[in-house]
Design an enzyme around this catalytic site. Structure first.
Site, PDB file in Angstrom:
ATOM      1  N   LYS A   1      15.965 -10.093   9.983  1.00 55.10           N
ATOM      2  CA  LYS A   1      15.807  -9.754   8.828  1.00 55.10           C
ATOM      3  C   LYS A   1      16.967 -10.681   7.786  1.00 55.10           C
ATOM      4  CE  LYS A   1      13.405  -6.285   7.020  1.00 55.10           C
ATOM      5  NZ  LYS A   1      12.553  -6.511   5.833  1.00 55.10           N
TER       6      LYS A   1
ATOM      7  N   TYR B   1      14.735  -6.356  14.728  1.00 53.08           N
ATOM      8  CA  TYR B   1      14.437  -6.439  13.490  1.00 53.08           C
ATOM      9  C   TYR B   1      15.056  -6.926  12.613  1.00 53.08           C
ATOM     10  CZ  TYR B   1      14.332  -3.966   8.931  1.00 53.08           C
ATOM     11  OH  TYR B   1      13.717  -3.606   7.411  1.00 53.08           O
ATOM     12  N   SER B   2      16.879  -7.208  13.181  1.00 50.83           N
ATOM     13  CA  SER B   2      17.599  -6.983  12.162  1.00 50.83           C
ATOM     14  C   SER B   2      17.904  -9.575  12.346  1.00 50.83           C
ATOM     15  CB  SER B   2      18.696  -6.849  13.058  1.00 50.83           C
ATOM     16  OG  SER B   2      19.729  -5.309  12.829  1.00 50.83           O
TER      17      SER B   2
ATOM     18  N   GLY C   1       0.521  -1.532  -0.423  1.00 52.15           N
ATOM     19  CA  GLY C   1       0.342  -0.167   0.086  1.00 52.15           C
ATOM     20  C   GLY C   1       1.471   1.074  -0.368  1.00 52.15           C
ATOM     21  N   SER C   2       2.473   1.156   0.189  1.00 54.23           N
ATOM     22  CA  SER C   2       2.761   2.628   0.595  1.00 54.23           C
ATOM     23  C   SER C   2       4.346   2.161   0.539  1.00 54.23           C
ATOM     24  CB  SER C   2       2.849   3.038   1.606  1.00 54.23           C
ATOM     25  OG  SER C   2       3.035   2.466   2.926  1.00 54.23           O
TER      26      SER C   2
ATOM     27  N   SER D   1      17.383  -7.174   4.269  1.00 54.33           N
ATOM     28  CA  SER D   1      18.031  -5.810   4.459  1.00 54.33           C
ATOM     29  C   SER D   1      19.387  -6.033   4.748  1.00 54.33           C
ATOM     30  CB  SER D   1      17.220  -5.287   5.518  1.00 54.33           C
ATOM     31  OG  SER D   1      17.753  -3.611   6.171  1.00 54.33           O
TER      32      SER D   1
ATOM     33  N   ASN E   1       6.783  -8.510   0.954  1.00 55.98           N
ATOM     34  CA  ASN E   1       7.617  -7.417   1.573  1.00 55.98           C
ATOM     35  C   ASN E   1       7.341  -6.354   2.839  1.00 55.98           C
ATOM     36  OD1 ASN E   1       8.824  -4.502   0.668  1.00 55.98           O
ATOM     37  ND2 ASN E   1       6.587  -4.035   0.085  1.00 55.98           N
TER      38      ASN E   1
END
Length: 256
Positions: free
Chosen positions: A167, A163-164, A22-23, A150, A98
């Site tokens: 990913k 988060y790391s 969506g963005s 990422s 994504n």
């Protein structure tokens, strides 16, 4: 920057499902696949920006993507979204995982709940979406899955431990699924973006100084934006990369 003009004829009329469409990066990918003539569905939790994107793409291409509103933290919602995409598009030959959220949190502030939340938002749904879509691809004789990771987990960034971890986990997941699904002619690859400047990043985290510092580390001395990921993703989705699987493609302007 404008979207790349390269055409991948095999993507025309191909069913494509994008999560987090969506963005930001996801919206650029939805628009790009639509411009290739693909039949596109995308999942997002935010209705307003997603519906606006549908209107924009319809005006540009004459065909609106199909928006599926869902919270990907809910595994049943993931499965339902996959089924809806297949029902709407007729088939899904390309899956682009994504959706993500790069919340910052210091080591001392991480709780069990925030840790689980980050892995749910950034890793878990990728597996369950692949699990849901793979049988459809198997029946069609193959497909392509593109997982967005990422370079963050390579940068020793102190404020994003969960988060790391997520990913980094995407790379392991990508390689494992490539081994499992390869005999079914389903390719699984990952893209590792560098510092991609989006509206959300500017609003929450980035300053002109932090952007300048990252550009100094890059070989290419310019700001990277969502459109920089369009060409690599289209390539991995298309038959142009037919012999490529279990790979991690870094798109970071030359940091690594």
């Amino acid at each position: 920057m404008t979207l790349p003009s390269s055409q991948f004829p095999d993507l025309r009329d191909r069913g494509v499902l994008v999560t987090g469409g969506g963005s930001g990066i996801g919206a650029a990918l939805v628009e790009a696949f639509a411009r290739q003539g693909a039949r596109v569905a995308f999942v997002d939790i935010a209705a307003e920006s997603s519906l606006a994107l549908c209107e924009k793409v319809a005006a540009q291409t004459g065909q609106a993507p199909h928006f599926i509103q869902a919270d990907l933290r809910n595994v049943e919602a993931v499965r339902a979204a996959a089924d809806e995409a297949v029902a709407k598009l007729g088939s899904v030959r390309v899956l682009v995982n994504n959706a993500a959220r790069d919340d910052r949190q210091a080591l001392e502030a991480v709780t069990e709940e925030s840790w689980d939340e980050s892995l749910s938002v950034n890793l878990r749904h990728l597996f369950f979406m692949c699990q849901a879509v793979a049988p459809h691809m198997q029946r069609q004789g193959g497909g392509s899955i593109v997982n967005f990771s990422s370079i963050a987990f390579l940068l020793n960034m102190p404020e994003i431990p969960a988060y790391s971890t997520a990913k980094a986990g995407i790379i392991g997941l990508t390689k494992s699924l490539a081994g499992k699904l390869g005999p079914d002619n389903i390719r699984v690859n990952a893209i590792l973006p560098g510092m991609i400047v989006t509206e959300r990043q500017r609003r929450l985290w980035l300053t002109e100084e932090s952007i300048a510092r990252m550009q100094e580390r890059q070989c290419l001395k310019r700001m990277l934006v969502a459109d920089d990921l369009v060409g690599p993703c289209l390539f991995l989705a298309s038959d142009s990369s037919a012999a490529m699987t279990a790979q991690a493609m870094i798109i970071d302007g030359g940091v690594f």
